[in-house]
Design an enzyme around this catalytic site. Structure first.
Site, PDB file in Angstrom:
ATOM      1  N   ASP A 129     -32.562 -49.226 -85.959  1.00  0.00           N
ATOM      2  CA  ASP A 129     -32.784 -50.659 -85.766  1.00  0.00           C
ATOM      3  C   ASP A 129     -32.634 -51.401 -87.097  1.00  0.00           C
ATOM      4  O   ASP A 129     -32.864 -50.833 -88.166  1.00  0.00           O
ATOM      5  CB  ASP A 129     -34.188 -50.922 -85.223  1.00  0.00           C
ATOM      6  CG  ASP A 129     -34.289 -50.656 -83.735  1.00  0.00           C
ATOM      7  OD1 ASP A 129     -33.253 -50.673 -83.061  1.00  0.00           O
ATOM      8  OD2 ASP A 129     -35.412 -50.422 -83.258  1.00  0.00           O
ATOM      9  N   ARG A 180     -24.535 -51.512 -82.649  1.00  0.00           N
ATOM     10  CA  ARG A 180     -25.219 -52.371 -81.682  1.00  0.00           C
ATOM     11  C   ARG A 180     -25.320 -53.763 -82.285  1.00  0.00           C
ATOM     12  O   ARG A 180     -25.846 -53.937 -83.388  1.00  0.00           O
ATOM     13  CB  ARG A 180     -26.622 -51.828 -81.391  1.00  0.00           C
ATOM     14  CG  ARG A 180     -27.423 -52.640 -80.378  1.00  0.00           C
ATOM     15  CD  ARG A 180     -28.779 -51.971 -80.142  1.00  0.00           C
ATOM     16  NE  ARG A 180     -29.449 -52.531 -78.974  1.00  0.00           N
ATOM     17  CZ  ARG A 180     -30.501 -53.341 -79.025  1.00  0.00           C
ATOM     18  NH1 ARG A 180     -31.019 -53.686 -80.196  1.00  0.00           N
ATOM     19  NH2 ARG A 180     -31.053 -53.798 -77.920  1.00  0.00           N
TER      20      ARG A 180
END
Length: 303
Positions: A129, A180
Site C-alpha cells: 500500500d 494498483r
C-alpha cells in the site's frame, strides 16, 4: 475542505476515543470485515462465490516499537498460511509503516522480504500500500528492491492526487510491473498534491491509460462509474487483453457494480480490511465521501 475537516475532527482525542469504543456498532462494520482473520476469511469465501477475488489487509500503521513490527510481519505470514489452507482466492495488502518503515528502512525491508518470500512459495502475491507522501520514495525504493527478487509476487500502489505520480509511473513502466492505481485518501498539502477533485480525476485517467498502454498489469481501483466506463472503452479501443487489468473496490462500497463487472467476464477484486486497529482506516473512508458520513449519522440516530 471536507476531507480536512473530517480528518481534523476525527483525530481529536475525545472523538477518537468515542469512535473506537462505539464505531463498529455505528457503521464501521460496513467497511471492516471484522476484528479477527476468521471473520475476513468468511467474507472472502462469499466474494469468491460471486466470482470476485480479494485482497486481505490486516489493519494497522505507524507502529512505534520493533516488537510490533515483528508481530505485524508474523500476522501476514499466518495470513498467507490460512489463505493457502482454506483455498480461497485472495492476495494480501500491507503498509510498510506497519512493518517498521518509520523506525528503520532495513527493518521494513527484511519484514517485507520474508512476507513476499512466503507468498512466492505459495504462488501468491503481496500488494504494498501507499501511505502519506512522507513515505512515497522509501516505499517505491523498497518495492523495486523486492521486485527484483520476486517479480511475480509483489506490486505497489500509486496515488493519482500526487503531482509526482506520473513521473513515478514512467520510471516503473517498461518491465511489466503490477500496479494498483488509486486516487489517494490522505490529507496532503497543496505543495505535493492536486487540491481539486477534477484534477485528481483527470490525472487518474491519464495514469491508468499510460499504465495499460505500457504493459503493466493494472489494478483500476475506483468506485467512480464514469471512470470505469472510460476504462472499459479504452481497453476495447486499444485492444488491451483482459488478463492485463482488473477492477478493484473497497469492501462495503458499490458491490453491485463490481459484481456486474465480474458477471460480464472482467477480473475483479475487493479490498477486505480486518483487525482491531481499524479507526484510522475508517476515518479515511468517511473523509473520502460525504455519503459515508451520512451513513454513520443515520446509524447514530437509530441508536
Amino acid at each position: 475542505m471536507f476531507r480536512q475537516l473530517i480528518l481534523g475532527v476525527g483525530n481529536n482525542w475525545l472523538v477518537s476515543q468515542a469512535m473506537q469504543q462505539y464505531g463498529m456498532r455505528l457503521g464501521a462494520s460496513r467497511f471492516v470485515a471484522g476484528s479477527e482473520l476468521d471473520d475476513a476469511i468468511k467474507v472472502v469465501k462469499d466474494l469468491n462465490r460471486d466470482g470476485i477475488r480479494a485482497t486481505l489487509d490486516h489493519l494497522g500503521e505507524s507502529i512505534t516499537r520493533a516488537e510490533e513490527a515483528i508481530q505485524a510481519r508474523d500476522s501476514y505470514l499466518r495470513m498467507l498460511d490460512v489463505i493457502h489452507q482454506e483455498g480461497v482466492q485472495s492476495h494480501v495488502s500491507l503498509k510498510l509503516t506497519m512493518m517498521g518503515l518509520n523506525l528503520s528502512v532495513d527493518m521494513a525491508r527484511e519484514n517485507l522480504r520474508q512476507i513476499v518470500a512466503k507468498a512466492h512459495d505459495y504462488g501468491n502475491f503481496v500488494r504494498i500500500d501507499m501511505e502519506d507522501s512522507r513515505f512515497t520514495t522509501d516505499t517505491l525504493n523498497l518495492f523495486q528492491e523486492i521486485w527484483s527478487e520476486y517479480p511475480a509476487n509483489v506490486g505497489v500502489v500509486l496515488q493519482a492526487y500526487l503531482y509526482r505520480t506520473m513521473d513515478d509511473l514512467k520510471t516503473l513502466s517498461g518491465v511489466g510491473r503490477n500496479l494498483r492505481i488509486v486516487k489517494g485518501a490522505y490529507m496532503e498539502p497543496v505543495s505535493v498534491a492536486f487540491p481539486s477533485k477534477p484534477d485528481v480525476d483527470d490525472n487518474y485517467v491519464r495514469l491508468v491509460e499510460y499504465s495499460l498502454s505500457h504493459g503493466n498489469y493494472t489494478a483500476v481501483a475506483t468506485h467512480d462509474e464514469v471512470i470505469i466506463g472510460h476504462v472499459l472503452r479504452y481497453v476495447k479501443d486499444h485492444h488491451i487483453a483482459p488478463d492485463q487489468f482488473e477492477f478493484q473496490m473497497l469492501y462495503g462500497v458499490k458491490y453491485s457494480v463490481l459484481r456486474d463487472l465480474a458477471r460480464e467476464g472482467y477480473q475483479t477484486r475487493v479490498y477486505v480490511p480486518w483487525g482491531r486497529d481499524w479507526y484510522a482506516y475508517y476515518l479515511r473512508r468517511i473523509a473520502e465521501r460525504p455519503a459515508n458520513l451520512l451513513f454513520f449519522a443515520r446509524n447514530l440516530v437509530k441508536r
